[in-house]
Design a protein around this motif. Sequence first.
Motif, short mmCIF file in Angstrom:
data_model
loop_
_atom_site.label_atom_id
_atom_site.label_comp_id
_atom_site.label_asym_id
_atom_site.label_seq_id
_atom_site.Cartn_x
_atom_site.Cartn_y
_atom_site.Cartn_z
N PRO A 42 19.12 -20.95 5.11
CA PRO A 42 18.19 -21.56 6.07
C PRO A 42 18.40 -23.05 6.29
CG PRO A 42 17.11 -21.10 3.97
CD PRO A 42 18.45 -20.43 3.91
N ASP A 43 19.01 -23.74 5.33
CA ASP A 43 19.16 -25.20 5.44
C ASP A 43 20.61 -25.66 5.34
OD1 ASP A 43 16.32 -25.58 5.55
OD2 ASP A 43 16.27 -25.21 3.38
N ILE A 44 21.56 -24.72 5.47
CA ILE A 44 22.96 -25.08 5.26
C ILE A 44 23.77 -24.76 6.52
CG2 ILE A 44 25.06 -24.62 3.91
CD1 ILE A 44 23.28 -23.93 1.55
N PRO A 45 24.45 -25.73 7.11
CA PRO A 45 25.28 -25.46 8.29
C PRO A 45 26.54 -24.70 7.90
CG PRO A 45 25.54 -27.74 7.60
CD PRO A 45 24.46 -27.16 6.73
N TYR A 46 27.04 -23.89 8.82
CA TYR A 46 28.26 -23.12 8.57
C TYR A 46 28.88 -22.75 9.91
CZ TYR A 46 25.62 -19.06 10.08
OH TYR A 46 24.89 -18.18 10.84
N LYS A 47 30.11 -22.29 9.85
CA LYS A 47 30.80 -21.77 11.04
C LYS A 47 31.40 -20.41 10.71
CE LYS A 47 32.10 -26.25 13.06
NZ LYS A 47 33.24 -27.11 13.51
N VAL A 48 31.37 -19.50 11.67
CA VAL A 48 31.98 -18.19 11.49
C VAL A 48 33.48 -18.31 11.69
CG1 VAL A 48 32.15 -15.85 12.40
CG2 VAL A 48 29.90 -16.95 12.19
N ASP A 49 34.26 -17.76 10.77
CA ASP A 49 35.71 -17.83 10.84
C ASP A 49 36.28 -16.57 11.50
OD1 ASP A 49 38.37 -18.43 10.49
OD2 ASP A 49 38.41 -18.01 8.36
N MET A 50 35.91 -15.39 11.00
CA MET A 50 36.45 -14.12 11.50
C MET A 50 35.36 -13.06 11.52
SD MET A 50 40.09 -13.69 9.46
CE MET A 50 40.34 -12.06 10.21
N LYS A 51 35.58 -12.04 12.35
CA LYS A 51 34.71 -10.86 12.33
C LYS A 51 35.58 -9.64 12.58
CE LYS A 51 33.46 -11.87 17.15
NZ LYS A 51 32.37 -12.16 18.09
N TRP A 52 35.18 -8.50 12.00
CA TRP A 52 35.97 -7.27 12.15
C TRP A 52 35.07 -6.07 11.88
CZ3 TRP A 52 36.41 -10.54 7.96
CH2 TRP A 52 36.15 -10.00 6.70
N ALA A 53 35.65 -4.88 11.98
CA ALA A 53 34.91 -3.65 11.73
C ALA A 53 35.78 -2.68 10.97
CB ALA A 53 34.44 -3.02 13.05
N GLY A 54 35.15 -1.85 10.16
CA GLY A 54 35.82 -0.75 9.47
C GLY A 54 35.03 0.52 9.71
N ILE A 55 35.67 1.65 9.52
CA ILE A 55 35.01 2.94 9.78
C ILE A 55 34.83 3.69 8.47
CG2 ILE A 55 35.00 5.03 11.18
CD1 ILE A 55 35.08 2.48 12.83
N MET A 56 33.57 4.03 8.17
CA MET A 56 33.22 4.79 6.98
C MET A 56 32.90 6.22 7.38
SD MET A 56 30.77 1.79 5.39
CE MET A 56 29.94 1.55 6.98
N ALA A 57 32.50 7.04 6.40
CA ALA A 57 32.16 8.44 6.68
C ALA A 57 30.90 8.82 5.93
CB ALA A 57 33.30 9.37 6.31
N PHE A 58 30.00 9.49 6.64
CA PHE A 58 28.71 9.89 6.09
C PHE A 58 28.46 11.36 6.41
CE2 PHE A 58 28.69 5.39 7.03
CZ PHE A 58 28.19 4.82 5.88
N GLY A 59 27.33 11.86 5.96
CA GLY A 59 26.96 13.24 6.24
C GLY A 59 25.52 13.49 5.82
N ASP A 60 25.12 14.76 5.86
CA ASP A 60 23.76 15.07 5.45
C ASP A 60 23.59 14.96 3.94
OD1 ASP A 60 25.33 17.24 4.81
OD2 ASP A 60 23.89 18.74 5.46
N LYS A 61 24.71 14.87 3.21
CA LYS A 61 24.69 14.63 1.78
C LYS A 61 25.61 13.46 1.45
CE LYS A 61 23.84 19.46 0.51
NZ LYS A 61 24.32 20.62 -0.30
N LYS A 62 25.28 12.75 0.37
CA LYS A 62 26.10 11.61 -0.02
C LYS A 62 27.24 12.01 -0.94
CE LYS A 62 23.27 7.56 0.73
NZ LYS A 62 22.89 6.23 0.20
N MET A 63 27.16 13.19 -1.52
CA MET A 63 28.23 13.64 -2.41
C MET A 63 29.50 13.87 -1.60
SD MET A 63 28.67 14.16 -5.65
CE MET A 63 27.06 14.51 -6.33
N PRO A 64 30.65 13.36 -2.06
CA PRO A 64 31.89 13.58 -1.33
C PRO A 64 32.26 15.06 -1.27
CG PRO A 64 32.27 12.26 -3.32
CD PRO A 64 30.83 12.56 -3.27
N ILE A 65 33.04 15.41 -0.26
CA ILE A 65 33.56 16.77 -0.14
C ILE A 65 34.93 16.80 -0.81
CG2 ILE A 65 34.34 18.57 1.44
CD1 ILE A 65 32.38 17.45 3.52
N ILE A 66 35.04 17.54 -1.89
CA ILE A 66 36.30 17.69 -2.63
C ILE A 66 36.48 19.19 -2.87
CG2 ILE A 66 37.66 16.96 -4.63
CD1 ILE A 66 35.46 14.83 -5.14
N LYS A 67 37.38 19.82 -2.11
CA LYS A 67 37.50 21.27 -2.26
C LYS A 67 38.81 21.76 -1.64
CE LYS A 67 35.10 22.52 2.05
NZ LYS A 67 33.96 23.27 2.63
N LEU A 68 39.12 23.02 -1.93
CA LEU A 68 40.24 23.70 -1.29
C LEU A 68 39.79 24.26 0.05
CD1 LEU A 68 41.77 25.73 -4.27
CD2 LEU A 68 42.88 23.86 -3.04
#
Length: 380
Positions: free
Chosen positions: A317-343
């Motif tokens: 709130p009291d400290i000046p700054y400048k933004v250097d870079m911005k980007w995005a990454g893609i994650m994966a979600f679902g109706d459950k948080k447990m990963p899918i690990i299967k044959l």
Amino acid sequence: MISFWEKDTFTHYNLIVIGSGIVGLTTAIEYKEKHPNNRVLIVEKGTLPSGASTKNAGFACFGSLTEICDDLESMPKEEVISIVEKRFKGLKNLRNKLGDNALDFQQLGGYELITEEQTHYVNRMEEINEMLYPIFNDNVFSDRSEDIDTFGFNKEKVQKLLFNKYEGQIHTGKMMSALLKIVRQLDIEIITGTEIEEFYDLGDRVVCSSYNNRKKIDFYADKCCICVNAFTQQLLPQLEVIPGRGQVLITHPISNLPFKGTFHMDRGYYYFRNYGDRILIGGGRHLDYKGETTTELKTTKPIIENLISILNETILPDIPYKVDMKWAGIMAFGDKKMPIIKLLSDRIAIGVRMGGMGVAIGSQVGNELAQIISALEYQD
């Protein structure tokens, strides 16, 4: 069109891994270490990993107090405990495999900023500590509200500050570079800029097809592991794996930055950390679930402006700054948080749906996936 030499040399393997993120690299490494004489190929559609492995915030975490409480509202207690344990084991695996220096791992601790509307979560701290005690043999969360002033946060916005000494931060680029170094040392082959668009279990082998420049190339293997996480629906639309974009920005160095560590807000939907004297902040996906359910790698003005607003009003709130870079990454979600690990078949396995915790859980998923596919060795 490919030549006889190319077909004879570059298209037949014992194992093909689709995707070169944390899960894909770990799967290939673990498998190759068990079967050093087998040929392993990793195929990646991007020049660099296309999802979040090189685009995340570098948090070595397993869930904040409010996130775990929120998970308990929709998941059985045993499942919440199991996924926290997988994340914790995954971080240990990653550190043991690569070493803290290669990761630039710093265990500076993790904090959670609690607003007035969220103070009821603090009343559950003892309950959550007791629930997680068998994993850590210790109480995980404690009250460190006295640091609100020290860190310079807006006291009108931040009512409580919780602390977790087991959390740390890593350098994502160094992590991936260290994994790739092991891949090269083990003589695992990797092809980038090549997207696998179809795959089939032919009974006696697997075929994975790419259509680069409309020219079909078939790669054959005894077995195949699919590790594409956020891009799962492009190969397997029937699976409940939904992409979720995470937008991030980093500031220029800030003189006398008053805090170090990793920080969470609002059930994990916001997160920030120091990187040296810079601040990296990301999140806000919940502000536009529909719009952020995408595989498009770009930032959007509303969410970036929201992150800047949090920097201005709550964090600095009291400290000046400048933004250097911005980007995005893609994650994966679902109706459950447990990963899918299967044959998926007798020769094809899958490890996807990291739930936004790929750094923590990715190596554990890779370990488990390598074990599953190795159990099929009788088919070689």
